[in-house]
Design an enzyme around this catalytic site. Structure first.
Site, PDB file in Angstrom:
ATOM      1  N   HIS A 209     -14.993  64.502   2.350  1.00 14.05           N
ATOM      2  CA  HIS A 209     -16.107  63.884   1.682  1.00 14.05           C
ATOM      3  C   HIS A 209     -17.065  63.432   2.603  1.00 14.05           C
ATOM      4  CE1 HIS A 209     -18.475  60.650  -0.215  1.00 14.05           C
ATOM      5  NE2 HIS A 209     -18.251  61.399  -1.330  1.00 14.05           N
ATOM      6  N   GLU A 241     -26.565  60.835   5.196  1.00 12.40           N
ATOM      7  CA  GLU A 241     -27.447  60.653   4.397  1.00 12.40           C
ATOM      8  C   GLU A 241     -28.327  59.504   4.364  1.00 12.40           C
ATOM      9  OE1 GLU A 241     -25.632  61.251   0.521  1.00 12.40           O
ATOM     10  OE2 GLU A 241     -27.578  61.555  -0.690  1.00 12.40           O
ATOM     11  N   HIS A 275     -26.811  67.234   3.617  1.00 13.87           N
ATOM     12  CA  HIS A 275     -27.906  66.412   3.914  1.00 13.87           C
ATOM     13  C   HIS A 275     -28.280  66.299   5.324  1.00 13.87           C
ATOM     14  CE1 HIS A 275     -27.277  65.093  -0.199  1.00 13.87           C
ATOM     15  NE2 HIS A 275     -26.130  64.654  -0.167  1.00 13.87           N
ATOM     16  N   ASP A 326     -27.176  69.162  -5.988  1.00 12.96           N
ATOM     17  CA  ASP A 326     -26.437  68.121  -5.676  1.00 12.96           C
ATOM     18  C   ASP A 326     -26.404  67.147  -7.022  1.00 12.96           C
ATOM     19  OD1 ASP A 326     -25.496  65.800  -4.579  1.00 12.96           O
ATOM     20  OD2 ASP A 326     -26.757  65.267  -3.133  1.00 12.96           O
TER      21      ASP A 326
HETATM   22 ZN   LIG Z   1     -23.219  65.299  -2.600  1.00 14.20          ZN
END
Ligand SMILES: [Zn+2]
Length: 460
Positions: A209, A241, A275, A326
């Site tokens: 993740h 991000e 990102h 996203d």
């Molecule tokens: Zn995402």
């Protein structure tokens, strides 16, 4: 049904624009031949300008049904982190039926907008109390079933989520539906690989993740396990991000997230860094050299107040990139590409920053062609180019929209990306079969009905 041929007066091929192109399609849905300056013969006409379908390299399908629910100021300062709380509340109650209905609605919208393939970064694995469904792959299969219903190609990236923050911190309650240890995770991946092996419209990869949700040990165990299952499978990860994330990463290990990853994992062309917003120019250059794809999601990054990726330095260094919708606050490749450039203009107070080097100065063409190629690479499927051996995944754009009329070649792409607000996509073909004709998906009404039921249940 798979078509056997198609004729386009204008088409964008890997080498550039071509006229009078005859596409011959094999029975498996791949392009057999692509011949410019040909006669139409008996081939049906495309009825517009033919472009390669756009891959959407980053999606969390269920979030489509919460788009717009987090646009109210709360008592605390709103940020990515307060949005995430809204998302965790929303996730609490979702059932497999609802997830499938929402994904089918989303994928229909994607196809109509010109996306022909999706990278589903899939982390909602388990039941509401965190225990796995009787079939560990239940949610994964439901999302892939939605892709099948609509016809979109899918690369599913089951997510490895183990921890709440850097350094293996315990996860929170809102994350319990996402959690797997490495063994159960690899079991899930293996089951999916078996089930969909040989399906040309489905690919399975993995997604650790983020560096917040794995430890160095679980990350390398997952990568080693994947090596044994499918050594060419795509690997996606959320990275850098948020400013807070970069700060916490430095606190944890003394390095920025992208620095840490490049140093500790064999990042290469199979990888997609989602990102990668907060990178130094040095990190951007090294990321470009790795051959990995930067997965950029400009409308979501804007919506969440993430920041702006240093795209000029990255593209200058030859970095590969693609786009993703996203959170699905927008489902439009045009808007993603437009905001990729506009974010740079607003930051640098200059224009045409992503036009790129030698061959052309067209920003629209550079962005469109770059995102098609990088997206295809990230999704690990033979898509993104209208050439023999690739899938017959293409879109037909109506050249008689006011913003497109009289524009040809790269100017057509500039006008497409920057000059219009309606959707000019009239036809979409995936794997040689039409999934959108005259702007409509054949099952859109039934799919929308199921979506409305899901939304009503979630609101009650
Ligand atoms: Zn995402």
């Amino acid at each position: 049904m798979t078509e056997s041929s198609l004729f386009a007066e204008r088409a964008l091929l890997p080498d550039g624009w071509a006229r009078d192109v005859l596409f011959e399609i094999d029975a498996g849905g791949g392009l057999a031949t692509v011949t410019p300056d040909a006669q139409a013969g008996a081939a049906p006409r495309a009825g517009g300008v033919v472009l390669p379908g756009m891959p959407n390299l980053h999606s969390h399908a269920f979030q489509r049904a919460m788009a717009g629910l987090a646009e109210r100021a709360g008592p605390a300062e709103d940020s990515f982190w307060t949005w995430r709380e809204v998302m965790y509340d929303f996730v609490e109650r979702l059932t497999p039926d609802q997830v499938e209905a929402i994904a089918a609605q989303l994928y229909t919208e994607m196809l109509k907008a010109g996306y022909t393939a999706v990278g589903e970064f899939h982390y909602l694995h388990h039941g509401p109390d965190g225990s796995p469904y009787a079939d560990l792959t239940e949610m994964s299969r439901r999302v892939i079933a939605a892709a099948k219903t609509t016809g979109i190609g899918i690369t599913q990236l089951p997510v490895l989520y183990g921890y709440g923050d850097f350094g293996g911190q315990e996860s929170g309650n809102g994350q319990r539906r996402f959690l797997n240890d490495t063994d159960r995770f690899l079991d899930l991946v293996e089951k999916l690989l078996k089930e969909y092996r040989g399906d040309p419209n489905v690919r399975i990869g993995i997604a650790p993740h983020s560096l917040r949700a794995v430890t160095p040990e679980t990350l390398s165990a997952a990568l080693e396990g994947l090596e044994a299952l499918d050594a060419s499978a795509p690997v996606h990860i959320h990275i850098a991000e948020q400013h807070g994330e970069v700060r916490d990463c430095i606190e944890w290990c003394g390095l920025r997230p992208v620095e840490w990853l490049l140093r500790n994992a064999a990042v290469g062309p199979r990888w997609c860094l989602i990102h990668a917003t907060h990178v130094t120019e040095e990190e951007a250059r090294r990321l470009a050299e790795s051959g990995a794809v930067a997965g950029l999601c400009p409308t979501t990054e804007a919506n969440l107040g993430d920041g702006v990726f240093p795209a000029p330095a990255y593209l200058e260094a030859g970095g590969a990139f693609g786009i993703g919708s996203d959170s699905h606050i927008s489902v439009s490749p045009i808007e993603e590409l437009r905001w990729l450039e506009y974010g740079q203009r607003l930051t640098a107070r200059r224009r045409n920053l992503l036009a790129g080097g030698s061959e052309a100065s067209s920003v629209g063409a550079r962005l469109f062609r770059g995102a098609v190629a990088g997206g295809a690479q990230a999704l690990g499927r033979p898509i993104g180019r209208l050439a023999p051996g690739a899938r017959a995944d293409l879109v037909v754009v109506d050249p008689e929209r006011p913003n497109l009329h009289g524009r040809s070649d790269d100017l057509f792409l500039d006008a497409l990306v920057f000059a219009g607000n309606d959707n000019p996509v009239t036809g979409v073909m995936v794997g040689g079969g039409w999934v959108v004709r005259d702007g409509h998906h054949p099952r859109e009404e039934e799919i929308f009905r199921a979506y409305k039921t899901a939304v009503a249940e979630l609101a009650s």
